[in-house]
Design an enzyme around this catalytic site. Structure first.
Site: not given
Length: 437
Positions: A171, A201, A280
């Protein structure tokens, strides 16, 4: 006559009262008066200014004839010499105080505890392995029609090997027309996408950087983690420089949904280490500085850290990264069906996975699984409801995904379905997931 006159002059000279001592100088006359006292003078004291204070004039003698001449002369000389020594000693003491005082004003060296030193060392050793990723998108100006590259997101990542492979979250790079990677020394490189796995992911990039600038992160094991052990997260939250947050493992074997496909990610690590937007894709480390997870999500209604963060375990990431580097994709097996939301099946009072569509060219369609459809009158005819795979019970979509993750492409599985009012067992040959663009 001359001697008598001299003696008389001396007696007259000493018979007059001595004036009070002046500071800071003392005359020979005062020293003589102090030496001629019959009784021992009181101890001399230093005045606040550091000069010598002599005894009171009331104790001084009026006549020198009370003393033997030799004794008077000895006392006079000893008193003068003593006063000079005391004066010199006092001056040395006064002058030495400043140096002594300044010598004791020393800044205390910073002392850290053993655990603090270990944390500082961990951050310094692993920071060169963490990178900053900028996601650029092409936008066209509505007035000038100029095409511009505009930053639409950012995140963190880390160096996987000396070949320039960078691991991050999918993402972080989703929807990017161009990607840039900034190393710890602030050098910037264009990055190419090697491959990605939307379901887990995970994405792998590659940069052309000198090998001496690439510091691969040490890879650990996540199978033996324990709740309560310390963990460390390094990243670039909010676009800041490298930031370290600490915490503990709050839970293990959690399950979250992929932000891209909604497919569940099993065995996720839960931690209370602060993970904010921009963290992230960054590494989660154990106390030895080894990689144990990839920070991927937080649970927060406001978008800020709420003490509940999640990391994909390194055991899962390692297998995905190896496949992406070798093949550019992950060959994950699928049944080739579309199923209804779990809430819809629960409303029907059933347990399992309702097949909405099973394309004829897919594994399930080839095996003969039935799709949900409507009859000529518009009434809904339910398709097959999958209740188990290889004898393992299936109650929802997450159970089905979890079972398929343990299977391999080309493997034949036995799918038990509820068809109408009876159950059937159907063998299905699993096929690889189609290529993703």
């Amino acid at each position: 006559m001359a001697a008598a006159a001299s003696s008389s002059a001396t007696a007259c000279f000493l018979s007059s009262p001595c004036p009070p001592p002046r500071r800071p100088r003392h005359s020979l006359r005062h020293l003589a008066c102090a030496a001629a006292t019959k009784s021992a003078p009181a101890p001399a004291a230093s005045s606040p200014s550091g000069s010598l204070a002599l005894p009171s004039p009331a104790l001084w003698p009026r006549r020198l004839g009370d003393l033997v001449p030799a004794e008077a002369a000895g006392r006079l000389l000893s008193s003068a010499a003593g006063s000079l020594i005391v004066a010199l000693a006092s001056a040395a003491l006064i002058l030495g105080d400043a140096g002594a005082a300044s010598a004791f004003v020393v800044s205390t060296p910073r002392k850290l505890q053993a655990d603090e030193l270990a944390t500082v060392r961990l951050f310094q050793e692993n920071t060169p392995s963490v990178v900053y990723i900028t996601n650029l998108a092409v936008r066209q100006d509505a007035f000038t029609l100029d095409v511009l590259e505009v930053p639409q997101g950012s995140g963190s990542g880390f160096v996987w090997d000396k070949s320039g492979h960078i691991v991050t979250n999918f993402h972080v790079i989703r929807g990017a027309s161009d990607l840039r990677v900034t190393l710890a020394d602030q050098s910037v490189y264009e990055a190419q996408v090697v491959g990605f796995d939307q379901d887990k992911d995970v994405a792998v990039l590659r940069i052309k950087a000198p090998k001496d600038k690439l510091r691969p992160i040490p890879v650990g094991v996540s199978a033996d983690l324990l709740v309560g052990q310390k963990v460390f997260a390094i990243g670039n939250p909010f676009g800041l420089d490298h930031t370290l947050t600490t915490g503990v493992i709050s839970g293990l074997r959690r399950e979250i949904s992929s932000a891209a496909t909604g497919r569940p990610i099993q065995d996720v690590i839960q931690t209370d280490a602060a993970i904010n937007p921009g963290n992230s894709g960054g590494p989660l480390l154990d106390s030895s500085g080894n990689l144990i997870g990839v920070n991927t999500a937080i649970y927060s209604p406001s978008g800020a850290s709420s003490g509940v963060g999640f990391s994909i375990p390194v055991d899962t990431v390692g297998g995905i990264v190896d496949q992406l580097i070798k093949f550019g994709k992950v060959t994950r097996p699928i049944l080739g069906i579309k199923f209804a939301p779990d809430q819809s099946v629960e409303q029907l009072g059933l347990s399992g996975v309702l097949v909405l569509d099973a394309p004829p060219n897919g594994p399930a369609g080839k095996a003969g699984l039935l799709s949900t459809k409507r009859d000529a009158y518009g009434r809904l005819i339910l398709g097959d409801i999958i209740t188990s795979v290889n004898g393992t019970k299936v109650t929802n979509g997450s159970d089905l995904y979890r079972i398929l993750d343990q299977c391999k492409v080309g493997e034949t599985v036995t799918v038990e379905v509820l068809r109408g009012d009876h159950k059937e067992k159907i063998p299905v040959v699993l096929e690889p997931k189609p290529d993703e663009s």
